[in-house]
Design a protein around this motif. Structure first.
Motif, PDB file in Angstrom:
ATOM      1  N   MET A  70       0.834  -1.204   0.000  1.00 51.50           N
ATOM      2  CA  MET A  70       0.000   0.000   0.000  1.00 51.50           C
ATOM      3  C   MET A  70       0.868   1.254   0.000  1.00 51.50           C
ATOM      4  N   THR A  71       1.954   1.240  -0.779  1.00 45.81           N
ATOM      5  CA  THR A  71       2.889   2.373  -0.757  1.00 45.81           C
ATOM      6  C   THR A  71       2.208   3.694  -1.112  1.00 45.81           C
ATOM      7  N   GLY A  72       1.337   3.684  -2.098  1.00 47.03           N
ATOM      8  CA  GLY A  72       0.704   4.919  -2.538  1.00 47.03           C
ATOM      9  C   GLY A  72      -0.444   5.397  -1.672  1.00 47.03           C
ATOM     10  N   TRP A  73      -0.900   4.568  -0.770  1.00 48.02           N
ATOM     11  CA  TRP A  73      -2.015   4.962   0.104  1.00 48.02           C
ATOM     12  C   TRP A  73      -1.556   5.941   1.183  1.00 48.02           C
ATOM     13  N   ARG A  74      -0.286   5.902   1.541  1.00 44.41           N
ATOM     14  CA  ARG A  74       0.333   6.813   2.498  1.00 44.41           C
ATOM     15  C   ARG A  74      -0.303   6.763   3.887  1.00 44.41           C
ATOM     16  N   ILE A  75      -0.191   5.606   4.523  1.00 39.11           N
ATOM     17  CA  ILE A  75      -0.641   5.455   5.905  1.00 39.11           C
ATOM     18  C   ILE A  75       0.474   4.829   6.736  1.00 39.11           C
ATOM     19  N   GLY A  76       0.941   5.599   7.717  1.00 38.16           N
ATOM     20  CA  GLY A  76       1.912   5.103   8.680  1.00 38.16           C
ATOM     21  C   GLY A  76       1.476   5.508  10.071  1.00 38.16           C
ATOM     22  N   TYR A  77       2.194   5.036  11.071  1.00 37.36           N
ATOM     23  CA  TYR A  77       1.827   5.409  12.432  1.00 37.36           C
ATOM     24  C   TYR A  77       3.054   5.439  13.338  1.00 37.36           C
ATOM     25  N   ALA A  78       2.892   6.145  14.446  1.00 39.69           N
ATOM     26  CA  ALA A  78       3.871   6.138  15.532  1.00 39.69           C
ATOM     27  C   ALA A  78       3.155   5.689  16.792  1.00 39.69           C
ATOM     28  N   ALA A  79       3.873   4.931  17.631  1.00 44.48           N
ATOM     29  CA  ALA A  79       3.331   4.500  18.925  1.00 44.48           C
ATOM     30  C   ALA A  79       4.400   4.737  19.979  1.00 44.48           C
ATOM     31  N   GLY A  80       4.013   5.404  21.055  1.00 44.84           N
ATOM     32  CA  GLY A  80       4.992   5.679  22.099  1.00 44.84           C
ATOM     33  C   GLY A  80       4.496   6.677  23.114  1.00 44.84           C
ATOM     34  N   ASP A  81       5.429   7.365  23.732  1.00 42.46           N
ATOM     35  CA  ASP A  81       5.147   8.313  24.805  1.00 42.46           C
ATOM     36  C   ASP A  81       4.000   9.263  24.444  1.00 42.46           C
ATOM     37  N   ALA A  82       3.019   9.395  25.356  1.00 39.59           N
ATOM     38  CA  ALA A  82       1.817  10.170  25.067  1.00 39.59           C
ATOM     39  C   ALA A  82       2.112  11.640  24.803  1.00 39.59           C
ATOM     40  N   ALA A  83       3.093  12.221  25.498  1.00 36.55           N
ATOM     41  CA  ALA A  83       3.415  13.633  25.290  1.00 36.55           C
ATOM     42  C   ALA A  83       3.996  13.856  23.891  1.00 36.55           C
ATOM     43  N   ILE A  84       4.857  12.933  23.449  1.00 34.96           N
ATOM     44  CA  ILE A  84       5.422  13.040  22.096  1.00 34.96           C
ATOM     45  C   ILE A  84       4.328  12.851  21.053  1.00 34.96           C
ATOM     46  N   ILE A  85       3.477  11.865  21.264  1.00 34.29           N
ATOM     47  CA  ILE A  85       2.384  11.590  20.318  1.00 34.29           C
ATOM     48  C   ILE A  85       1.441  12.788  20.232  1.00 34.29           C
ATOM     49  N   LYS A  86       1.130  13.413  21.353  1.00 33.55           N
ATOM     50  CA  LYS A  86       0.252  14.596  21.336  1.00 33.55           C
ATOM     51  C   LYS A  86       0.897  15.720  20.548  1.00 33.55           C
ATOM     52  N   ALA A  87       2.203  15.944  20.748  1.00 36.17           N
ATOM     53  CA  ALA A  87       2.898  16.998  20.013  1.00 36.17           C
ATOM     54  C   ALA A  87       2.895  16.707  18.515  1.00 36.17           C
ATOM     55  N   MET A  88       3.089  15.462  18.157  1.00 37.97           N
ATOM     56  CA  MET A  88       3.054  15.079  16.744  1.00 37.97           C
ATOM     57  C   MET A  88       1.667  15.312  16.156  1.00 37.97           C
ATOM     58  N   THR A  89       0.651  14.964  16.915  1.00 36.53           N
ATOM     59  CA  THR A  89      -0.730  15.156  16.464  1.00 36.53           C
ATOM     60  C   THR A  89      -1.038  16.635  16.296  1.00 36.53           C
ATOM     61  N   ASP A  90      -0.600  17.445  17.255  1.00 33.22           N
ATOM     62  CA  ASP A  90      -0.830  18.891  17.169  1.00 33.22           C
ATOM     63  C   ASP A  90      -0.143  19.476  15.941  1.00 33.22           C
ATOM     64  N   LEU A  91       1.088  19.033  15.666  1.00 38.42           N
ATOM     65  CA  LEU A  91       1.798  19.518  14.490  1.00 38.42           C
ATOM     66  C   LEU A  91       1.081  19.094  13.212  1.00 38.42           C
ATOM     67  N   ALA A  92       0.625  17.851  13.167  1.00 39.59           N
ATOM     68  CA  ALA A  92      -0.103  17.370  11.990  1.00 39.59           C
ATOM     69  C   ALA A  92      -1.375  18.179  11.752  1.00 39.59           C
ATOM     70  N   SER A  93      -2.000  18.638  12.819  1.00 42.49           N
ATOM     71  CA  SER A  93      -3.241  19.407  12.674  1.00 42.49           C
ATOM     72  C   SER A  93      -2.992  20.709  11.929  1.00 42.49           C
ATOM     73  N   HIS A  94      -1.754  21.185  11.933  1.00 41.72           N
ATOM     74  CA  HIS A  94      -1.417  22.420  11.225  1.00 41.72           C
ATOM     75  C   HIS A  94      -0.702  22.162   9.900  1.00 41.72           C
ATOM     76  N   SER A  95      -0.431  20.900   9.576  1.00 43.98           N
ATOM     77  CA  SER A  95       0.288  20.599   8.335  1.00 43.98           C
ATOM     78  C   SER A  95      -0.556  19.791   7.357  1.00 43.98           C
ATOM     79  N   THR A  96      -1.068  18.667   7.786  1.00 39.06           N
ATOM     80  CA  THR A  96      -1.834  17.806   6.879  1.00 39.06           C
ATOM     81  C   THR A  96      -3.316  17.725   7.206  1.00 39.06           C
ATOM     82  N   SER A  97      -3.731  18.259   8.359  1.00 40.46           N
ATOM     83  CA  SER A  97      -5.088  18.082   8.895  1.00 40.46           C
ATOM     84  C   SER A  97      -5.309  16.633   9.301  1.00 40.46           C
ATOM     85  N   ASN A  98      -5.249  15.729   8.338  1.00 44.93           N
ATOM     86  CA  ASN A  98      -5.337  14.295   8.636  1.00 44.93           C
ATOM     87  C   ASN A  98      -4.845  13.496   7.439  1.00 44.93           C
TER      88      ASN A  98
END
Length: 397
Positions: A243-271
């Motif tokens: 599914m290379t062209g579908w562009r779905i990946g994930y990160a799993a780990g520390d909740a504070a890091i994940i929240k920061a990543m999610t917040d950044l994504a909200s201003h870059s890709t939306s989803n």
């Protein structure tokens, strides 16, 4: 006119893999019989059940925005996958879905690195690691895993590379480009150093499902709860489910890091693309038969072409344990065929033998080339025949 470009992009090196693949495709478009062994993607279509799930989601009108960190149902599917396959327990707040594992890694480095923070990158490395670290203001620190070490680094090397500025180390197992895998004991030893020196571990496990010879993949996060707490696992559906062209990946780990990543994504890709997310739900929750079918196909190709590549004069190659790449050292072949560098040798392979491979210089290993066996066995055998013929015809003692 003022300088149009930001300083941060002026030192960027274009992706070697994408550049070679694009050149090979352009030659093909001109009617030239080029065999491309550069692309890092399976040659199978996405499995039927996943395609059907995507179509079904669209027909149901599920085409709107999702939460920035991913659909709750996809997060749950990822959590179940991590528990089922890796015996790792995470909560929804510890998982973030991004636009492919590459985007996930980019976002991760953006949120954990300050200017001057160092990230230890084993050689050979995936081409985008250093560039992403630099874009985040970080400093790549390279540690060479030699062929004698199966292209893996040792705990002693890791310890010696760590300074007061070290923020993280990247572990990519199975590796792109070498195909080598760290075993449980090796992972535990590296993890012990990371704990001792209080650094983060970025564990890129995108080739997790592509392992051969009865070998089992282990995540470094499985070593202990203490290690898991400092590890960010990065993975996705691209390689495992074609599914290379579908562009779905994930990160799993520390909740504070994940929240920061999610917040950044909200201003870059939306989803990440909504339809692709529903497809990924089926990829993780549905039948895994196609995943095993593709793995067996790759293993069969490897068994066929490895001895043939190893027999090419001036080629020295280790048998990989995973992924779908060979990384032969071809310095001797380049020397004896009259080329001053492996890069020049690779260029001649493309223009004269009509075989596209990736020069190892892009991976920090300039004496090597990367060959992808994610193409049909017929084309692989013809490509190896052409390379063998090319080297023998030009060989000079």
């Amino acid at each position: 006119m003022k300088n149009l470009l930001a300083d941060r992009v002026k030192t960027l090196t274009p992706s070697t893999t994408l550049a070679i693949t694009a050149k090979a495709k352009a030659m093909k478009a001109e009617g030239i019989d080029v065999i491309g062994l550069g692309a890092g993607e399976p040659d199978f279509n996405t499995p039927r059940n996943i395609l059907d799930a995507a179509i079904d989601s669209m027909e149901k009108g599920l085409t709107k925005y999702t939460p920035a960190g991913g659909l709750p149902v996809l997060k749950e599917a990822i959590i179940n996958k991590l528990q089922r396959d890796n015996n790792l327990a995470y909560t929804p707040g510890e998982v973030m879905v991004g636009v492919g594992a590459k985007h996930v890694l980019y976002t991760l480095f953006q949120v954990i690195l300050n200017k001057g923070d160092e990230v230890i990158i084993p050689i050979p490395y995936w081409v985008s690691y250093p560039e992403q670290v630099k874009l985040a203001g970080g400093v790549p620190v390279y540690v060479e895993g030699t062929a004698e070490q199966q292209y893996k680094i040792t705990p002693e090397q890791l310890r010696e590379a760590i300074t007061d500025n070290t923020k993280a180390v990247i572990i990519n197992s199975p590796s792109n480009p070498s195909g080598m895998i760290y075993n449980q004991q090796e992972l535990a030893a590296l993890a012990a150093v990371a704990v001792e020196k209080d650094i983060l571990i970025v564990s890129d496990e995108i080739y997790e499902k592509l392992v051969y010879g009865g070998i089992t993949h282990h995540s470094i996060a499985q070593v202990s709860q203490e290690v898991k707490a400092r590890t960010i696992v990065v993975n996705g559906v691209a390689k495992s489910h074609s599914m290379t062209g579908w562009r779905i990946g994930y990160a799993a780990g520390d909740a504070a890091i994940i929240k920061a990543m999610t917040d950044l994504a909200s201003h870059s890709t939306s989803n990440a693309t909504t339809t692709a997310q529903y497809a990924a739900v089926e990829a993780y929750n549905g039948s895994q038969d196609a995943v095993e079918h593709m793995r067996q196909a790759f293993e069969g190709r490897l068994a066929t072409i490895f001895p043939k590549v190893a027999a090419i004069p001036g080629f020295s190659v280790l048998q990989p344990q995973g992924a779908f790449y060979l990384l032969p050292d071809v310095a001797e072949a380049a020397k004896h065929t009259g080329y001053e560098s492996v890069d020049a040798f690779v260029s001649a392979l493309l223009t004269e033998a009509k075989v596209a491979v990736i020069p190892g210089s892009g991976f920090g290993a300039p004496n090597t080339i990367r060959l992808s066996y994610a193409t049909s066995l017929e084309l692989l055998e013809e490509a190896v025949r052409r390379m063998d013929e090319f080297v023998k015809a030009k060989w000079q003692n």
